[in-house]
Design a protein around this motif. Structure first.
Motif, PDB file in Angstrom:
ATOM      1  N   ILE A 266       0.922  -1.401  -0.090  1.00 42.13           N
ATOM      2  CA  ILE A 266      -0.035  -0.047   0.177  1.00 42.13           C
ATOM      3  C   ILE A 266       0.829   1.200  -0.193  1.00 42.13           C
ATOM      4  O   ILE A 266       0.616   2.335  -0.640  1.00 42.13           O
ATOM      5  CB  ILE A 266      -0.885  -0.029   1.065  1.00 42.13           C
ATOM      6  CG1 ILE A 266      -1.751  -1.359   1.219  1.00 42.13           C
ATOM      7  CG2 ILE A 266      -1.666   1.143   1.183  1.00 42.13           C
ATOM      8  CD1 ILE A 266      -2.613  -1.556  -0.011  1.00 42.13           C
ATOM      9  N   SER A 267       2.057   1.109   0.783  1.00 40.61           N
ATOM     10  CA  SER A 267       2.923   2.346   0.668  1.00 40.61           C
ATOM     11  C   SER A 267       3.250   2.672  -0.833  1.00 40.61           C
ATOM     12  O   SER A 267       3.513   3.887  -0.998  1.00 40.61           O
ATOM     13  CB  SER A 267       4.068   1.982   1.555  1.00 40.61           C
ATOM     14  OG  SER A 267       4.000   1.947   2.845  1.00 40.61           O
ATOM     15  N   LYS A 268       3.357   1.863  -1.647  1.00 42.41           N
ATOM     16  CA  LYS A 268       3.822   1.886  -3.006  1.00 42.41           C
ATOM     17  C   LYS A 268       2.784   2.920  -3.707  1.00 42.41           C
ATOM     18  O   LYS A 268       3.111   3.815  -4.607  1.00 42.41           O
ATOM     19  CB  LYS A 268       4.170   0.627  -3.774  1.00 42.41           C
ATOM     20  CG  LYS A 268       5.204   0.075  -3.107  1.00 42.41           C
ATOM     21  CD  LYS A 268       5.646  -1.365  -4.259  1.00 42.41           C
ATOM     22  CE  LYS A 268       6.947  -2.089  -3.301  1.00 42.41           C
ATOM     23  NZ  LYS A 268       7.070  -3.410  -4.006  1.00 42.41           N
ATOM     24  N   ILE A 269       1.498   2.422  -3.342  1.00 46.79           N
ATOM     25  CA  ILE A 269       0.187   2.961  -3.771  1.00 46.79           C
ATOM     26  C   ILE A 269       0.321   4.485  -3.531  1.00 46.79           C
ATOM     27  O   ILE A 269      -0.087   5.418  -4.344  1.00 46.79           O
ATOM     28  CB  ILE A 269      -0.965   2.274  -3.576  1.00 46.79           C
ATOM     29  CG1 ILE A 269      -1.002   0.960  -4.189  1.00 46.79           C
ATOM     30  CG2 ILE A 269      -2.158   3.219  -3.995  1.00 46.79           C
ATOM     31  CD1 ILE A 269      -2.297   0.324  -3.606  1.00 46.79           C
ATOM     32  N   ILE A 270       0.644   4.923  -2.233  1.00 38.24           N
ATOM     33  CA  ILE A 270       0.735   6.155  -1.700  1.00 38.24           C
ATOM     34  C   ILE A 270       1.821   7.008  -2.175  1.00 38.24           C
ATOM     35  O   ILE A 270       1.842   8.028  -2.319  1.00 38.24           O
ATOM     36  CB  ILE A 270       0.691   5.967  -0.231  1.00 38.24           C
ATOM     37  CG1 ILE A 270      -0.541   5.429   0.513  1.00 38.24           C
ATOM     38  CG2 ILE A 270       0.833   7.399   0.540  1.00 38.24           C
ATOM     39  CD1 ILE A 270      -0.382   5.338   1.891  1.00 38.24           C
ATOM     40  N   GLY A 271       2.972   6.145  -2.615  1.00 34.54           N
ATOM     41  CA  GLY A 271       4.192   6.963  -2.982  1.00 34.54           C
ATOM     42  C   GLY A 271       5.137   7.179  -1.943  1.00 34.54           C
ATOM     43  O   GLY A 271       6.086   7.894  -2.014  1.00 34.54           O
TER      44      GLY A 271
END
Length: 273
Positions: A266-271
Motif C-alpha cells: 500500500i505504501s507503493k500506492i501512496i508513493g
C-alpha cells in the motif's frame, strides 16, 4: 369581436410552443410560454410544456419563486418530468431563507419522492436542529422501501456517533448487501470495524497496550473486517478518486494486524516507497 380574436390566438398557439422552445432569449421564452398558458383550456396537452418553458426562463432570470411555481405545474408531464423536477427542487432550494422555507422545501421533496431525496431531507433536518424528525424519516423511508441504502447508511452513522458500533455495523452490512458497488457503503463499514477494534484496544488493553484471549481475538477480527471492507473500496476506487484516504487507512490496518508486506504494498500506492 372577442370570439374572432380567440380563434386567431388559438391558431397561433402551436407556434408559441415552438417559439418558446427555439428561442434562447429568456424574456421571449417567457412571453411565448405565458401567452400560451393564459389562453389554454383545461386539459390542454401542451400546457405543461409551456409551464416548463416558463420555469426554465424564470430560473435563468433568477425569479426562483415563479420558477418553482411553473416547474411544479410541469412535473407531472413525462416529456419534461426530469428537467422540471430538477428546476423545481433547485428553485425551492434557492428560496430557502427561513426555517419555514426549509420545512416547505422538505414537504415538497417528500411529495416528490421521500426515498429519492432522503439525503437532502436528512441534511435539512440536521441543519435546523430537528433531530427528532430524522428517526421518523428513517422509519418512514424503510417502511416504504426496505432496500433504501441511504436510510441504512444514515442510521448506521447516527448509531456510530453514539458509540453504538456493533449496531451501526449491522446497518452498514445491510448497505453493501443492497448495493455491493457502493463505495461509501464499504468505506463506512470499514471505519465501523476500525472503531470497534480501537474501542477494544482503548478499554481492554493493559498498561503496555497488550490484549489477551477473547479481547485479542475480537480486536484482530475487527481489524480483519476493516481491511477486507477497504479492499472492496480499493477494487471499486483503485485510483482513490472517490475516497482519497483509503490507502492510508488500509496501510494502517495492515500494520496493526502485523501484515507488514501488505502494508508496504500500500505504501507503493501512496508513493512513500
Amino acid at each position: 369581436g372577442g370570439e374572432d380574436l380567440f380563434k386567431v390566438v388559438q391558431n397561433y398557439r402551436p407556434l408559441m410552443i415552438n417559439a418558446a422552445n427555439n428561442t434562447n432569449d429568456n424574456d421571449e421564452k417567457l412571453m411565448y410560454a405565458l401567452t400560451y398558458i393564459k389562453s389554454a383550456q383545461p386539459g390542454d396537452q401542451f400546457a405543461p410544456l409551456a409551464s416548463f418553458f416558463a420555469a426554465y426562463a424564470n430560473y435563468n432570470k433568477e425569479d426562483f419563486a415563479n420558477a418553482a411555481k411553473y416547474a411544479k405545474a410541469a412535473v407531472g408531464d413525462e416529456r419534461v418530468h426530469a428537467q422540471a423536477e430538477q428546476i423545481y427542487c433547485m428553485s425551492l432550494e434557492k428560496t430557502m431563507k427561513t426555517r419555514e422555507d426549509s420545512l416547505k422545501y422538505v414537504d415538497a421533496l417528500k411529495e416528490l419522492d421521500v426515498n429519492k431525496y432522503f439525503f437532502q431531507i436528512f441534511n435539512i433536518y440536521n441543519s435546523i436542529g430537528m433531530q427528532d424528525k430524522i428517526q421518523v424519516l428513517i422509519d418512514e423511508s424503510l417502511a416504504k422501501d426496505p432496500n433504501n441504502k441511504t436510510a441504512y447508511l444514515v442510521r448506521g452513522t447516527l448509531k456510530g456517533d453514539k458509540q453504538d458500533f456493533k449496531a451501526a455495523l449491522e446497518d452498514f452490512k445491510k448497505v453493501v448487501e443492497i448495493d455491493p458497488n457502493y463505495v461509501h457503503g464499504w468505506f463506512n463499514l470499514s471505519k465501523c470495524y476500525g472503531n470497534i477494534a480501537d474501542d477494544i484496544q482503548l478499554k481492554k488493553a493493559d498498561k503496555s497496550g497488550r490484549l489477551f484471549g477473547d479481547d485479542l481475538t475480537a480486536c484482530s477480527e475487527a481489524y480483519e473486517g476493516a481491511a477486507d471492507a477497504l479492499e472492496h473500496v480499493r477494487a471499486l476506487d483503485p485510483n482513490h478518486e472517490t475516497i482519497n484516504n483509503w490507502p492510508m487507512l488500509l496501510r494502517m490496518y495492515y500494520n496493526r494486524m502485523g501484515k507488514t508486506d501488505k502494508a508496504k504494498e500500500i505504501s507503493k500506492i501512496i508513493g512513500d516507497e
